[in-house]
Design a protein around this motif. Structure first.
Motif, PDB file in Angstrom:
ATOM      1  N   UNK A   1     -46.455  15.118   1.085  1.00  9.82           N
ATOM      2  CA  UNK A   1     -46.505  15.776   2.378  1.00  9.82           C
ATOM      3  C   UNK A   1     -46.509  17.291   2.262  1.00  9.82           C
ATOM      4  N   UNK A   2     -46.580  17.769   1.054  1.00 14.60           N
ATOM      5  CA  UNK A   2     -46.572  19.208   0.804  1.00 14.60           C
ATOM      6  C   UNK A   2     -47.963  19.676   0.385  1.00 14.60           C
ATOM      7  N   UNK A   3     -48.181  20.966   0.546  1.00 15.66           N
ATOM      8  CA  UNK A   3     -49.455  21.553   0.153  1.00 15.66           C
ATOM      9  C   UNK A   3     -49.215  22.900  -0.516  1.00 15.66           C
ATOM     10  N   UNK A   4     -50.192  23.312  -1.288  1.00 11.93           N
ATOM     11  CA  UNK A   4     -50.194  24.635  -1.903  1.00 11.93           C
ATOM     12  C   UNK A   4     -51.131  25.483  -1.057  1.00 11.93           C
ATOM     13  N   UNK A   5     -50.584  26.535  -0.465  1.00 13.18           N
ATOM     14  CA  UNK A   5     -51.349  27.364   0.460  1.00 13.18           C
ATOM     15  C   UNK A   5     -51.337  28.809  -0.023  1.00 13.18           C
ATOM     16  N   UNK A   6     -52.520  29.370  -0.134  1.00 12.96           N
ATOM     17  CA  UNK A   6     -52.670  30.782  -0.489  1.00 12.96           C
ATOM     18  C   UNK A   6     -53.209  31.509   0.752  1.00 12.96           C
TER      19      UNK A   6
END
Length: 176
Positions: free
Chosen positions: A30-35
């Motif tokens: 349910x997590x994401x890597x966001x830049x």
């Protein structure tokens, strides 16, 4: 099985293996890597499992332009293969249910961070952000800004993750 589905399943199964080895906790589907750029606009986003698969474990994530609902069905059916028709039916139904109850939140709305992520890497100048939460009232709340910035394969992996853990919760799992 085509190469795209195989690549998707490789990373997804890797996350499931980690979940079972750690007693029911994985790297945070349910997590994401966001830049983001200096103005806060998303420049790139992907689910945490895929980022870890690529960077930490060297997997090649093969993407597809196929609709995320179809990709999710294919992945869940493949994951159910060999585990009996009732399990396959259960996780496919859970995937369809997750899609039917998903709520895409408006921009400017973020989700409370869950603490079930065991991530150890993150790209510089990026953050781990909560992409989805399955609530106790049967809503799958999805951060709309991030959802709009991930591809169909990432969306499919998120739905498949939520479907599997809906099923696992019926066996007593308390988090993903």
């Amino acid at each position: 099985m085509n190469r795209r589905i195989r690549g998707f399943l490789t990373v997804f199964l890797m996350g499931l293996s980690a979940a079972f080895a750690a007693g029911g906790v994985d790297s945070g589907g349910g997590k994401s890597v966001v830049c983001r750029d200096s103005a806060g606009k998303i420049t790139s986003a992907e689910i945490l499992d895929f980022y870890e698969g690529r960077v930490q474990y060297g997997f090649n994530i093969l993407k597809s332009q196929e609709n995320y609902e179809k990709q999710s069905d294919l992945a869940l059916a493949a994951l159910g293969k060999g585990r009996g028709p009732s399990f396959t039916s259960e996780i496919l139904d859970a995937g369809h249910f997750a899609i039917s109850i998903k709520t895409i939140l408006p921009d400017g709305t973020s989700l409370t961070d869950t603490t079930d992520s065991l991530h150890v890497i993150i790209p510089q100048n990026c953050k781990i952000e909560q992409l989805a939460n399955w609530t106790a009232t049967n809503q799958v709340l999805i951060n709309g800004e991030i959802w709009a910035n991930i591809d169909e394969t990432n969306k499919a992996a998120l739905i498949a993750h939520e479907a599997l853990y809906k099923s696992f919760r019926s066996f007593g799992a308390t988090d993903s």
